[in-house]
Motif scaffolding. Structure first.
Motif, PDB file in Angstrom:
ATOM      1  N   GLU B  22       0.829  -1.202   0.000  1.00 16.39           N
ATOM      2  CA  GLU B  22       0.000   0.000   0.000  1.00 16.39           C
ATOM      3  C   GLU B  22       0.862   1.250   0.000  1.00 16.39           C
ATOM      4  O   GLU B  22       0.563   2.219  -0.686  1.00 16.39           O
ATOM      5  CB  GLU B  22      -0.900   0.052   1.243  1.00 16.39           C
ATOM      6  CG  GLU B  22      -1.826  -1.129   1.430  1.00 16.39           C
ATOM      7  CD  GLU B  22      -1.208  -2.209   2.302  1.00 16.39           C
ATOM      8  OE1 GLU B  22       0.013  -2.433   2.184  1.00 16.39           O
ATOM      9  OE2 GLU B  22      -1.930  -2.810   3.107  1.00 16.39           O
ATOM     10  N   PHE B  23       1.919   1.219   0.760  1.00 21.25           N
ATOM     11  CA  PHE B  23       2.738   2.421   0.799  1.00 21.25           C
ATOM     12  C   PHE B  23       4.209   2.170   0.487  1.00 21.25           C
ATOM     13  O   PHE B  23       5.027   3.059   0.615  1.00 21.25           O
ATOM     14  CB  PHE B  23       2.574   3.150   2.141  1.00 21.25           C
ATOM     15  CG  PHE B  23       2.776   2.251   3.330  1.00 21.25           C
ATOM     16  CD1 PHE B  23       1.746   1.470   3.795  1.00 21.25           C
ATOM     17  CD2 PHE B  23       3.986   2.212   3.974  1.00 21.25           C
ATOM     18  CE1 PHE B  23       1.917   0.638   4.881  1.00 21.25           C
ATOM     19  CE2 PHE B  23       4.166   1.382   5.061  1.00 21.25           C
ATOM     20  CZ  PHE B  23       3.127   0.596   5.525  1.00 21.25           C
ATOM     21  N   THR B  24       4.566   0.956   0.091  1.00 15.75           N
ATOM     22  CA  THR B  24       5.970   0.747  -0.260  1.00 15.75           C
ATOM     23  C   THR B  24       6.177   0.711  -1.767  1.00 15.75           C
ATOM     24  O   THR B  24       7.318   0.677  -2.217  1.00 15.75           O
ATOM     25  CB  THR B  24       6.516  -0.564   0.320  1.00 15.75           C
ATOM     26  OG1 THR B  24       5.638  -1.605  -0.045  1.00 15.75           O
ATOM     27  CG2 THR B  24       6.681  -0.489   1.797  1.00 15.75           C
ATOM     28  N   SER B  25       5.122   0.676  -2.544  1.00 14.04           N
ATOM     29  CA  SER B  25       5.351   0.670  -3.989  1.00 14.04           C
ATOM     30  C   SER B  25       5.920   2.023  -4.382  1.00 14.04           C
ATOM     31  O   SER B  25       5.425   3.065  -3.980  1.00 14.04           O
ATOM     32  CB  SER B  25       4.046   0.397  -4.721  1.00 14.04           C
ATOM     33  OG  SER B  25       3.144   1.427  -4.475  1.00 14.04           O
ATOM     34  N   GLY B  26       6.982   1.979  -5.132  1.00 10.38           N
ATOM     35  CA  GLY B  26       7.589   3.216  -5.572  1.00 10.38           C
ATOM     36  C   GLY B  26       8.544   3.808  -4.566  1.00 10.38           C
ATOM     37  O   GLY B  26       9.092   4.880  -4.773  1.00 10.38           O
ATOM     38  N   LYS B  27       8.752   3.122  -3.473  1.00  6.17           N
ATOM     39  CA  LYS B  27       9.694   3.645  -2.495  1.00  6.17           C
ATOM     40  C   LYS B  27      10.439   2.465  -1.891  1.00  6.17           C
ATOM     41  O   LYS B  27       9.834   1.434  -1.588  1.00  6.17           O
ATOM     42  CB  LYS B  27       8.907   4.360  -1.394  1.00  6.17           C
ATOM     43  CG  LYS B  27       9.782   4.992  -0.323  1.00  6.17           C
ATOM     44  CD  LYS B  27       8.900   5.572   0.780  1.00  6.17           C
ATOM     45  CE  LYS B  27       9.725   6.130   1.909  1.00  6.17           C
ATOM     46  NZ  LYS B  27      10.215   7.474   1.632  1.00  6.17           N
ATOM     47  N   PRO B  28      11.728   2.557  -1.769  1.00  8.43           N
ATOM     48  CA  PRO B  28      12.428   1.433  -1.137  1.00  8.43           C
ATOM     49  C   PRO B  28      11.897   1.229   0.277  1.00  8.43           C
ATOM     50  O   PRO B  28      11.746   2.190   1.032  1.00  8.43           O
ATOM     51  CB  PRO B  28      13.889   1.898  -1.103  1.00  8.43           C
ATOM     52  CG  PRO B  28      13.966   3.057  -2.016  1.00  8.43           C
ATOM     53  CD  PRO B  28      12.615   3.653  -2.110  1.00  8.43           C
ATOM     54  N   LYS B  29      11.640  -0.022   0.584  1.00  9.14           N
ATOM     55  CA  LYS B  29      11.103  -0.327   1.914  1.00  9.14           C
ATOM     56  C   LYS B  29      12.059   0.155   3.002  1.00  9.14           C
ATOM     57  O   LYS B  29      11.634   0.643   4.051  1.00  9.14           O
ATOM     58  CB  LYS B  29      10.913  -1.837   2.015  1.00  9.14           C
ATOM     59  CG  LYS B  29      10.486  -2.345   3.356  1.00  9.14           C
ATOM     60  CD  LYS B  29      10.223  -3.843   3.263  1.00  9.14           C
ATOM     61  CE  LYS B  29      10.757  -4.564   4.479  1.00  9.14           C
ATOM     62  NZ  LYS B  29      10.657  -6.015   4.325  1.00  9.14           N
TER      63      LYS B  29
END
Lengths: 645, 461
Positions: B22-29
């Motif tokens: 939900e909130f990690t797509s497009g951002k490195p975890k």
């Protein structure tokens, strides 16, 4: 009512129930004349240790439940009271007699009906020797009861390394308990001596508890702390015959019975164990001698400890050049010259003449062993047996009068006052479990056997490494299969059914029990051999046996098809030859010769097999002439042998 | 010539955070903000505290620059002092397992010593020396670190209500010597758990835990890495490799591994035991050792097993969480003030960055404002995190929320109990409550959202 209750709590006496009889024939023939509780253990009656433990442990009232040899026990207890033995000062012993009881469960039901027990109590199975303080355990149990109203019993276990002499393989069990010490799973492994590769345990046990201890190295001390609900539970469930039944029933029907089981594990210098077979008798004697059960110790006054770990009563006499190793000699024993005694227990009033050799055996009271006799490997001599000069006794139970059993055979007679006792075969169904159990309960012959098994098991599961839970046939089934095969073949032989039908029957049982082909080969041959043992003996024996083998020859042909099957067949021959103590002379030679002549076995496999036998064993010497005859034949006529292959 | 380090540390940071897309797509975890630091900082500073000066970090190729610059910021600030050797992997395959990434040629060449492997998502106050010392003490092949499960529940987790069911492992540990003898996921079994008889024989006193949490911290002997190279079947460490080794340690050593070299080379070159060969000195030491492996057992030390797995269970009450799910992420941020001192190795907590432009005067102590954030006048903040370069315009309020980087919040916006990912734009007059807003999402004017997940990335769910 309330008044009565008050008076009861006021008394608050710590009570114990001690069941004196085993209801099993573990100790036959000695137990025919002597109750287990009066067996001398390092020259003191067993019950003395138990009662001393109870009184030191804080018990004030003991109900001693007796079913056999009641008068002997009664008079012994009376004698103790007269002599004001230690425990009589703090503890009251009440003997309860009921000759109608046939099991441990019956005794408890009987006690329940009598209504003598008031609250939590200590329950002892026969033969307990221990040094623990019971009061903290009782307190702990009552604390558990406050949190869990259904807590019925706290089992007391002691940690013991696997393979240790005091952990009887028969008692080996797997216990799983949670961090509140509640027992979630309990299974005796030895019951079937199965070599299962895996033990399935219900997953919910693990998921419902944050951590579960699984212990395989516990020894049941046969001591338990019970709530007052235990006796009514026995009464309500008349199928509970033993404590094991009780545990199993409670765990399976936890919801129905609403009862739970807890455990306590002894650590440090606490010791608990019970003599319930000869092996434990040996182990506990050694541990008592070495003061592992301190402050419970064998009597020191009348005994002399001599080098090599032996003890003998001062009233006994030992001749010149006699040696003793790890043995216990009772009182009034006379030992001649040049006698060798090793790992043996000699009860009172035994007379041993010169040059006798006794090892790993028990000699009952009043026996006479004449010059040059040899008694070895797990032989048990009952009261008053007389062994004649130069007689060799190995792995047998001997009693002083002929067995009343129908199956008793004339050749069971060893001497005028010495008759071989058949312990296993008097059962109608030939129960493999029992034979095994018996074998394991005999005196302990070092640790080798255990270690070997351990290794082989390892290897077994190695090969099934990848998916060990799909590992095929659980040996339980193999045993069931075996009994079924015996049934089929016996019936077939009696009714002279066509062998093809028998093959069909065997094969269908094979699929029902999911047994591998090699095991089928092995078990069929073994079954035939076992049946051959039951044939009426006498001069006609071998001709009857030939007839029988002839009858079964289509079966033999069907199952001994290749080299591997021959190996299995010989393995079966070997196992039967070793486990059956009273083979007819020449039985093995006769059998091998028959199988060889009828081409079921070839020279090569027989010779190979012969090479694997240990030298100087009975079997080896028996087979040797045949093997050397084969070898000669082979040398003479090797070309023919090639053909037959 | 330099003396090789005893351990080489490898941080696995190429994960995608598939349990919280939900909130990690497009951002490195590993760059998710936890308090005032990105997630990876906690792992690196733990390593630094344990004495590591160098660490190999596996990252995805396209995230490398982003991660590198984020870490460089921390190094500049002097809150980290550790040399990082980035190894990037291409993101062409669907999913690169943790074991797969260790099989990379580049990694294989770099790993010469025994290896400490960590994932990038660990937050703990447990010192790594415990697990390293367990490894040293038993000369183990594999050592793992477990935590007792802990309840960090904090407040209502944003997004639609869902029952969160943690995955349970069944972990069997020999009570007498910490040997890890059984490891499986509870979902591997249906009704019954089969326990091998040889396991029970060899380890007569096992404790089986269902509530321990695997930290994904593993110490591996170097041969395990070599073995991995020859064995293509293992995808992940946790799911496959470690359980396999745990299982194989019980089996018997195939005979003649060291005496007859040719047999090894020809026949079983892929067998684990041909890798797990102890050198003569180790064998001699083991054989000479009087160490009693099980009480009352006079058998040989470690029952002569060349493969030995051990575990270190962190003491009760310690903190140990893996930030791999939404609830874990949410709860740790809610608690970060309480546990900061314990998990940050005594680094000072900087609530409000020097470079942030703060004109608001309604900011409570629990707020954390990252670098270059811009907070206009007449805004109100309570118990929230405002990420770097994010802007909050006047008359807006942010309560109990996490606002990540480069977020633009226009006027009169009310945000409560929500997670706002990078580059989100929230137009004026919107009301957001208990929501998760994914990367680059745009919220139109005057919209109202409660208990929702607003993201493009979740289309395929």
């Amino acid at each position: 009512m309330s008044k009565l209750k008050q008076s009861v709590t006021k008394e608050n006496v710590v009570q114990a129930i001690l069941v004196a009889d085993t209801f099993e024939d573990e100790f036959v023939p000695i137990s025919n004349n002597l109750p287990l509780c009066l067996f001398p253990v390092v020259n003191k009656p067993l019950i003395d240790y138990t009662l001393e433990f109870l009184s030191l442990g804080g018990v004030e009232e003991v109900f001693l439940f007796c079913c056999n040899h009641v008068n002997e026990v009664k008079s012994y207890i009376r004698k103790c009271i007269d002599e004001a033995v230690g425990w009589t000062l703090t503890m009251k012993v009440q003997i309860i007699v009921s000759e109608s009881c046939r099991s441990f469960g019956d005794c408890l039901r009987d006690l329940d009906a009598k209504g003598l027990i008031r609250g939590d109590f200590v329950l002892l199975e026969p033969g307990v020797i221990s040094n623990i303080n019971l009061l903290p355990l009782l307190k702990k149990h009552s604390e558990i009861l406050q949190n869990d109203k259904g807590a019925a019993i706290t089992l007391v276990f002691q940690e013991s390394a696997l393979g240790h002499r005091s952990l009887c393989p028969q008692d080996e069990s797997l216990v799983a308990y949670n961090n509140k010490n509640r027992v979630l799973f309990h299974k005796k492994i030895q019951k079937s001596r199965d070599k299962k590769a895996v033990f399935p345990i219900f997953q919910e046990i693990f998921l419902e508890n944050s951590s579960v201890s699984i212990q395989h190295n516990l020894r049941d001390t046969h001591i338990a702390i019970c709530s007052s609900s235990v006796l009514p539970l026995f009464s309500d469930n008349f199928d509970f015959q033993t404590k094991d039944d009780f545990i199993k029933g409670l765990l399976i029907n936890e919801e129905i019975l609403g009862s739970t089981i807890y455990c306590h594990i002894l650590k440090g210098s606490d010791y608990g164990s019970a003599i319930n077979n000869w092996r434990m008798y040996q182990a506990i004697s050694l541990e008592l001698k070495n003061k592992w059960v301190y402050p419970i110790v064998p009597p020191t006054k009348r005994n002399r400890v001599i080098p090599e770990d032996s003890i003998y009563s001062l009233s006994s006499v030992m001749g010149l050049n006699s040696t003793m190793y790890r043995s216990v000699i009772g009182s009034n024993v006379t030992i001649g010259e040049g006698v060798k005694i090793q790992d043996a227990f000699i009860f009172d009033n035994v007379h041993i003449e010169d040059d006798v050799d006794i090892s790993l055996s028990v000699i009952g009271p009043g026996c006479v062993i004449k010059k040059g006799a040899k008694i070895t490997v797990g032989s048990i001599l009952g009261q008053g047996v007389i062994i004649d000069e130069n007689v060799f006794v190995e792995n047998t139970l001997v009693q002083n009068r002929p067995s009343e059993d129908v199956l008793a055979q004339p050749e069971d007679k060893i001497g005028e006052f010495a008759y071989r006792l058949r312990a296993c075969e008097d059962e109608e169904d030939l129960n493999v479990d029992r034979i095994l159990a018996q074998k394991f309960s005999r005196l302990h012959i070092h640790d080798e056997s255990y270690e070997c098994e351990y290794d082989s098991e390892n290897e077994l599961s190695d090969s099934s490494e990848e998916l060990s839970h799909t590992y095929s046939p659980p040996p339980d089934d193999t045993k069931l299969f075996f009994t079924e095969v015996i049934d089929s073949l016996t019936r077939g032989y009696e009714d002279k059914l066509p062998c093809d039908n028998l093959i069909l029957e065997v094969n269908s049982s094979r699929y029902a029990y999911n047994v591998t082909l090699r095991e089928v080969n092995y078990n069929v041959i073994k079954a035939i051999l076992i049946i051959s043992q039951k044939l009426p003996s006498g001069t006609q024996y071998f001709s009857v046996m030939t007839q029988m083998l002839c009858y079964f020859s289509p079966l033999l042909k069907n199952y001994i098809k290749n080299e591997a099957a021959m190996v299995d067949c010989l393995q079966a021959v070997e196992d039967v030859a070793i486990s059956e103590s009273d083979l007819k002379d020449k039985w093995i030679i006769f059998l091998l010769k028959y199988l060889y002549e009828k081409d079921f076995l070839n020279e090569e496999s027989i010779l190979k097999w012969f090479a694997t036998l240990k030298e100087h064993t009975k079997l080896h010497t028996q087979v040797k002439p045949f093997a050397s005859w084969l070898q000669e034949a082979e040398e003479e006529d090797s070309s023919e042998e090639d053909e037959s292959e | 010539m330099t003396i090789p380090a005893e351990f080489q540390a490898v941080v696995l940071a190429a994960g995608k955070g598939s349990r919280m897309l939900e909130f990690t797509s497009g951002k490195p975890k590993c760059l998710l903000p936890i308090g005032s630091k990105p997630l990876i900082w906690y792992t690196l500073s733990k390593l630094q505290k344990s004495g590591f000066t160098e660490v190999i970090m596996i990252v995805l190729e396209h995230q490398k620059t982003e991660i590198q610059s984020a870490i460089d910021i921390e190094i500049e600030k002097n809150t980290l002092n550790i040399k990082i050797d980035y190894v990037s992997v291409l993101d062409d395959k669907d999913d690169l397992g943790t074991a797969d990434s260790l099989r990379l040629k580049e990694i294989q060449e770099k790993l010469k010593s025994d290896v400490l492997i960590l994932s990038c998502d660990l937050i703990t106050d447990v010192d790594l020396s415990g697990v390293l010392n367990t490894f040293r003490k038993y000369n183990a092949s594999v050592t793992t670190l477990f935590f007792h499960s802990q309840n960090l529940e904090h407040s209502v987790v944003p997004g639609p209500k869902s029952k969160f069911k943690p995955e349970k492992d069944l972990i069997g540990i020999d009570e007498q010597n910490n040997r890890l003898v059984f490891l499986a996921s509870a979902s591997d079994f249906e009704e019954q758990v089969p326990l091998a008889t040889n396991l029970l024989k060899k380890h007569p006193n096992i404790n089986i835990y269902s509530t321990l949490v695997d930290s994904h911290v593993y110490v591996l002997k170097n041969w395990v890495i070599q073995y991995l190279k020859s064995e293509d079947n293992f995808m992940s460490l946790k799911g496959e490799l470690i359980p396999y080794i745990v299982k194989r340690q019980l089996s018997k050593v195939p005979k003649s591994t060291d005496t007859n070299v040719s047999v090894v080379n020809t026949k079983d070159s892929n067998d684990i035991f041909s890798f797990a060969v102890e050198d003569q000195l180790e064998v001699d030491i083991r054989e000479a050792s009087p160490y009693s492996y099980h009480k009352g057992n006079l058998g040989s030390t470690y029952s002569d097993d060349p493969i030995r797995c051990y575990s270190y269970i962190a003491p009760k009450g310690s903190i140990g969480v893996r930030i791999n799910t939404l609830p874990a992420y949410w709860n740790i941020n809610g608690k970060i003030h309480e546990i900061w001192e314990r998990v940050s190795n005594q680094t000072e907590m900087i609530n409000k960055s020097q470079t942030a432009e703060i004109k608001s005067n309604q900011i409570d102590d629990k707020c954390i404002i990252w670098d270059e954030a811009k907070l206009f006048e007449k805004t109100s903040f309570k118990n929230s995190i405002i990420g770097a370069k994010s802007t909050v315009n006047s008359f807006s309020r942010v309560f109990n929320s996490i606002v990540m980087n480069n977020v633009v919040i226009k006027e009169k916006v009310a945000i409560e109990n929500s997670i706002i990912s990078d580059n989100v734009v929230i137009e004026s007059g919107s009301k957001i409550k208990n929501c998760i807003i994914g990367n680059h999402h745009q919220i139109p004017e005057e919209s109202e959202h409660i208990n929702e997940i607003l993201t493009e990335a979740l289309m395929h769910f």
